[in-house]
Design a protein around this motif. Structure first.
Motif, PDB file in Angstrom:
ATOM      1  N   LYS A  96       0.864  -1.183   0.000  1.00 12.81           N
ATOM      2  CA  LYS A  96       0.000   0.000   0.000  1.00 12.81           C
ATOM      3  C   LYS A  96       0.900   1.233   0.000  1.00 12.81           C
ATOM      4  CE  LYS A  96      -3.942   2.056   2.239  1.00 12.81           C
ATOM      5  NZ  LYS A  96      -4.850   2.057   3.376  1.00 12.81           N
ATOM      6  N   TYR A  97       0.728   2.054  -0.987  1.00 11.34           N
ATOM      7  CA  TYR A  97       1.534   3.264  -1.099  1.00 11.34           C
ATOM      8  C   TYR A  97       0.612   4.450  -0.820  1.00 11.34           C
ATOM      9  CZ  TYR A  97       4.186  -0.092  -3.972  1.00 11.34           C
ATOM     10  OH  TYR A  97       4.834  -1.211  -4.447  1.00 11.34           O
ATOM     11  N   ASN A  98       0.921   5.190   0.247  1.00  5.81           N
ATOM     12  CA  ASN A  98       0.134   6.379   0.592  1.00  5.81           C
ATOM     13  C   ASN A  98       0.870   7.604   0.095  1.00  5.81           C
ATOM     14  OD1 ASN A  98      -2.312   5.924   2.116  1.00  5.81           O
ATOM     15  ND2 ASN A  98      -0.993   4.897   3.611  1.00  5.81           N
ATOM     16  N   VAL A 113      14.573   0.797  -7.841  1.00  6.71           N
ATOM     17  CA  VAL A 113      14.854  -0.235  -8.855  1.00  6.71           C
ATOM     18  C   VAL A 113      15.420  -1.484  -8.187  1.00  6.71           C
ATOM     19  CG1 VAL A 113      16.260  -0.824 -10.867  1.00  6.71           C
ATOM     20  CG2 VAL A 113      15.251   1.445 -10.693  1.00  6.71           C
ATOM     21  N   HIS A 114      14.835  -2.626  -8.520  1.00  4.41           N
ATOM     22  CA  HIS A 114      15.270  -3.909  -7.959  1.00  4.41           C
ATOM     23  C   HIS A 114      14.855  -5.023  -8.912  1.00  4.41           C
ATOM     24  CE1 HIS A 114      11.029  -3.684  -6.852  1.00  4.41           C
ATOM     25  NE2 HIS A 114      11.031  -5.006  -6.714  1.00  4.41           N
ATOM     26  N   THR A 115      15.421  -6.202  -8.689  1.00  3.52           N
ATOM     27  CA  THR A 115      14.857  -7.399  -9.296  1.00  3.52           C
ATOM     28  C   THR A 115      14.173  -8.144  -8.164  1.00  3.52           C
ATOM     29  OG1 THR A 115      16.895  -8.635  -8.884  1.00  3.52           O
ATOM     30  CG2 THR A 115      16.653  -7.638 -11.072  1.00  3.52           C
ATOM     31  N   ASP A 116      13.234  -9.000  -8.502  1.00  2.00           N
ATOM     32  CA  ASP A 116      12.649  -9.838  -7.460  1.00  2.00           C
ATOM     33  C   ASP A 116      13.585 -11.033  -7.267  1.00  2.00           C
ATOM     34  OD1 ASP A 116      10.598  -8.050  -7.255  1.00  2.00           O
ATOM     35  OD2 ASP A 116       9.197  -9.189  -8.495  1.00  2.00           O
ATOM     36  N   PRO A 117      13.785 -11.453  -6.028  1.00  5.36           N
ATOM     37  CA  PRO A 117      14.808 -12.471  -5.771  1.00  5.36           C
ATOM     38  C   PRO A 117      14.432 -13.883  -6.199  1.00  5.36           C
ATOM     39  CG  PRO A 117      13.715 -11.818  -3.730  1.00  5.36           C
ATOM     40  CD  PRO A 117      13.212 -10.906  -4.797  1.00  5.36           C
ATOM     41  N   GLN A 123      -0.853  -8.501  -8.952  1.00  2.00           N
ATOM     42  CA  GLN A 123      -2.128  -7.825  -9.257  1.00  2.00           C
ATOM     43  C   GLN A 123      -1.888  -6.361  -8.961  1.00  2.00           C
ATOM     44  OE1 GLN A 123      -5.784  -8.599 -10.178  1.00  2.00           O
ATOM     45  NE2 GLN A 123      -5.131  -6.484 -10.512  1.00  2.00           N
ATOM     46  N   ASP A 124      -1.736  -5.579 -10.007  1.00  2.00           N
ATOM     47  CA  ASP A 124      -1.446  -4.170  -9.787  1.00  2.00           C
ATOM     48  C   ASP A 124      -2.731  -3.384  -9.583  1.00  2.00           C
ATOM     49  OD1 ASP A 124       0.963  -2.975  -9.409  1.00  2.00           O
ATOM     50  OD2 ASP A 124       1.599  -3.200 -11.489  1.00  2.00           O
ATOM     51  N   ASP A 125      -2.563  -2.218  -8.981  1.00  2.00           N
ATOM     52  CA  ASP A 125      -3.698  -1.303  -8.836  1.00  2.00           C
ATOM     53  C   ASP A 125      -4.236  -1.003 -10.233  1.00  2.00           C
ATOM     54  OD1 ASP A 125      -5.269   1.115  -8.417  1.00  2.00           O
ATOM     55  OD2 ASP A 125      -4.301   1.204  -6.463  1.00  2.00           O
ATOM     56  N   LYS A 171      14.510  -5.782 -14.136  1.00  2.00           N
ATOM     57  CA  LYS A 171      14.640  -4.707 -13.147  1.00  2.00           C
ATOM     58  C   LYS A 171      13.397  -3.830 -13.240  1.00  2.00           C
ATOM     59  CE  LYS A 171      19.628  -4.486 -13.421  1.00  2.00           C
ATOM     60  NZ  LYS A 171      20.666  -3.940 -14.253  1.00  2.00           N
ATOM     61  N   HIS A 172      12.898  -3.450 -12.089  1.00  2.00           N
ATOM     62  CA  HIS A 172      11.681  -2.635 -12.085  1.00  2.00           C
ATOM     63  C   HIS A 172      11.623  -1.766 -10.839  1.00  2.00           C
ATOM     64  CE1 HIS A 172      10.811  -6.438 -10.025  1.00  2.00           C
ATOM     65  NE2 HIS A 172       9.864  -5.797  -9.337  1.00  2.00           N
ATOM     66  N   ARG A 173      10.729  -0.788 -10.870  1.00  2.00           N
ATOM     67  CA  ARG A 173      10.523   0.073  -9.708  1.00  2.00           C
ATOM     68  C   ARG A 173       9.077   0.527  -9.710  1.00  2.00           C
ATOM     69  NH1 ARG A 173      13.216   6.030 -11.190  1.00  2.00           N
ATOM     70  NH2 ARG A 173      11.749   6.529 -12.848  1.00  2.00           N
ATOM     71  N   VAL A 215      -3.627   6.980  -3.107  1.00  2.00           N
ATOM     72  CA  VAL A 215      -3.269   5.686  -2.527  1.00  2.00           C
ATOM     73  C   VAL A 215      -3.174   4.671  -3.665  1.00  2.00           C
ATOM     74  CG1 VAL A 215      -4.041   3.825  -1.007  1.00  2.00           C
ATOM     75  CG2 VAL A 215      -4.394   6.206  -0.328  1.00  2.00           C
ATOM     76  N   ARG A 216      -2.107   3.883  -3.657  1.00  2.00           N
ATOM     77  CA  ARG A 216      -1.943   2.829  -4.658  1.00  2.00           C
ATOM     78  C   ARG A 216      -1.761   1.516  -3.927  1.00  2.00           C
ATOM     79  NH1 ARG A 216       2.152   0.017  -7.165  1.00  2.00           N
ATOM     80  NH2 ARG A 216       1.803  -0.459  -9.370  1.00  2.00           N
ATOM     81  N   THR A 217      -2.476   0.508  -4.358  1.00  2.00           N
ATOM     82  CA  THR A 217      -2.297  -0.818  -3.737  1.00  2.00           C
ATOM     83  C   THR A 217      -1.957  -1.848  -4.811  1.00  2.00           C
ATOM     84  OG1 THR A 217      -4.678  -1.144  -3.847  1.00  2.00           O
ATOM     85  CG2 THR A 217      -3.800  -0.551  -1.717  1.00  2.00           C
ATOM     86  N   SER A 218      -1.195  -2.840  -4.404  1.00  2.00           N
ATOM     87  CA  SER A 218      -0.901  -3.953  -5.307  1.00  2.00           C
ATOM     88  C   SER A 218      -0.748  -5.210  -4.454  1.00  2.00           C
ATOM     89  CB  SER A 218       0.375  -3.689  -6.111  1.00  2.00           C
ATOM     90  OG  SER A 218       1.498  -3.649  -5.262  1.00  2.00           O
ATOM     91  N   ILE A 219      -0.970  -6.340  -5.088  1.00  2.00           N
ATOM     92  CA  ILE A 219      -0.829  -7.613  -4.379  1.00  2.00           C
ATOM     93  C   ILE A 219       0.210  -8.431  -5.129  1.00  2.00           C
ATOM     94  CG2 ILE A 219      -2.002  -9.727  -3.624  1.00  2.00           C
ATOM     95  CD1 ILE A 219      -4.644  -8.061  -3.796  1.00  2.00           C
TER      96      ILE A 219
HETATM   97  O1  LIG Z   1       3.589  -2.538  -6.464  1.00  2.00           O
HETATM   98  C1  LIG Z   1       4.038  -2.967  -7.527  1.00  2.00           C
HETATM   99  O2  LIG Z   1       3.501  -2.744  -8.608  1.00  2.00           O
HETATM  100  C2  LIG Z   1       5.298  -3.783  -7.565  1.00  2.00           C
HETATM  101  C3  LIG Z   1       5.893  -4.074  -6.233  1.00  2.00           C
HETATM  102  C4  LIG Z   1       7.167  -4.836  -6.360  1.00  2.00           C
HETATM  103  O3  LIG Z   1       7.948  -4.640  -7.249  1.00  2.00           O
HETATM  104  C5  LIG Z   1       7.471  -5.878  -5.375  1.00  2.00           C
HETATM  105  O4  LIG Z   1       6.702  -6.053  -4.425  1.00  2.00           O
HETATM  106  O5  LIG Z   1       8.502  -6.560  -5.543  1.00  2.00           O
END
Ligand SMILES: O=C(O)CCC(=O)C(=O)O
Ligand SMILES: [Fe+2]
Length: 149
Positions: free
Chosen positions: A3-5, A18-22, A29-31, A77-79, A87-91
């Motif tokens: 959850k991004y406020n 910026v990161h890669t997922d490990p 599921q993006d907002d 790589k993503h950010r 407010v932005r939410t993602s799962i």
């Molecule tokens: O919130 C998103 O769209 C991506 C979040 C993300 O990159 C992560 O949780 O690794």
């Protein structure tokens, strides 16, 4: 669940740098109403927005998949960037790695044209190295490079 406020001061800043997922892959599921996800184009280095498409999921390939596939899959790589004060939410569902087995490319993915790139490693070992060295864009994989590569 993320959850991004975002307040007005957040606009133009990163919610997640910026990161890669490990792990192997991430099902996201993006907002559906608030953009912000950006991926790095491997060739140009440009950050490319991945705007949400309602009813779809995003699948990110992570570091473990790069190692397991002997380099065929690319760890993207993503950010997450703040475009607007809201407010932005993602799962995110993280598919990591086997618990009791090593991450290792199967023999079918290794041949003379594609020599083994990484020695087998435990995900936990990888995770500790990644966090302790703050190597969040996949650099920690270098520690497991096979001698011949
Ligand atoms: O919130 C998103 O769209 C991506 C979040 C993300 O990159 C992560 O949780 O690794
Ligand atoms: Fe991520």
């Amino acid at each position: 669940m993320n959850k991004y406020n975002y307040g007005p001061e957040s606009v133009g800043m990163s919610g997640v740098i910026v990161h890669t997922d490990p792990g192997f892959l991430t099902i996201l599921q993006d907002d559906e109403n608030v953009s912000g996800l950006e991926v790095v184009d491997e060739i140009t280095g440009d950050l490319v927005p991945v705007d949400p498409i309602p009813g779809t999921l995003v699948v990110n390939v992570g570091d473990v998949a790069k190692a397991w596939s002997n380099g065929r899959f690319r760890n993207v790589k993503h950010r997450v960037q703040c475009y607007e004060p809201t407010v932005r939410t993602s799962i995110a569902l993280f598919v990591l790695a086997p618990k009791d087995e090593k991450v290792e490319a199967p023999p079918q993915l290794v041949d003379s044209d594609h020599p083994r790139r990484y020695i087998p490693f435990d995900f936990e070992e990888y995770w500790k190295l990644r966090t302790s060295t703050r190597s969040i864009t996949g650099e920690a994989l270098q520690s497991f490079l096979a001698k011949s590569s």
